[in-house]
Design an enzyme around this catalytic site. Structure first.
Site, PDB file in Angstrom:
ATOM      1  N   LYS A  32       0.841  -1.195   0.000  1.00  0.00           N
ATOM      2  CA  LYS A  32       0.000   0.000   0.000  1.00  0.00           C
ATOM      3  C   LYS A  32       0.875   1.243   0.000  1.00  0.00           C
ATOM      4  O   LYS A  32       1.757   1.388   0.842  1.00  0.00           O
ATOM      5  CB  LYS A  32      -0.896   0.037   1.245  1.00  0.00           C
ATOM      6  CG  LYS A  32      -1.884  -1.084   1.326  1.00  0.00           C
ATOM      7  CD  LYS A  32      -2.735  -0.942   2.566  1.00  0.00           C
ATOM      8  CE  LYS A  32      -3.801  -2.003   2.615  1.00  0.00           C
ATOM      9  NZ  LYS A  32      -4.723  -1.764   3.739  1.00  0.00           N
TER      10      LYS A  32
ATOM     11  N   ASP B 156      -1.991  -7.111  10.797  1.00  0.00           N
ATOM     12  CA  ASP B 156      -0.941  -6.150  11.109  1.00  0.00           C
ATOM     13  C   ASP B 156      -0.243  -5.676   9.837  1.00  0.00           C
ATOM     14  O   ASP B 156       0.122  -6.480   8.990  1.00  0.00           O
ATOM     15  CB  ASP B 156       0.072  -6.801  12.050  1.00  0.00           C
ATOM     16  CG  ASP B 156       0.911  -5.796  12.785  1.00  0.00           C
ATOM     17  OD1 ASP B 156       0.546  -4.612  12.801  1.00  0.00           O
ATOM     18  OD2 ASP B 156       1.936  -6.200  13.347  1.00  0.00           O
TER      19      ASP B 156
END
Length: 97
Positions: free
Chosen positions: A14, A49
């Site tokens: 990302k 996470d």
């Protein structure tokens, strides 16, 4: 965020976009701060996470021309190229499962 995967990597990558589609969303620092807030306080087992990395080198051969074009259009300030590597200034990585 620009979200993508690469062949033979079990991760989701990302990057923060250079420009946001909605004007109300703050710039890079606040987006990063929000990720940290979720990671530290809000997730309560709901999110996997995400690891945060700076200046990450990825082999250019793993990127399709279309993906490179999209990344350059959406997050050019986060990218640079050195020899056969794409250097990403700041990104988040999480497992794909």
């Amino acid at each position: 965020m620009v979200v993508f995967t690469l062949p033979s990597y079990p991760y989701v990558f990302k990057l923060i976009r250079d420009q946001f589609r909605r004007r109300r969303i703050p710039r890079d620092k606040k987006v990063i701060d929000r990720y940290h807030l979720v990671k530290q306080h809000d997730r309560v087992g709901r999110l996997s996470d995400a690891w945060e990395f700076s200046y990450t080198a990825l082999p250019l051969a793993r990127f399709t021309p279309e993906l490179l074009e999209e990344l350059k259009a959406e997050a050019a300030s986060q990218l640079s190229e050195e020899s056969n590597q794409l250097i990403v200034k700041h990104l988040f990585i999480r497992t794909s499962s």
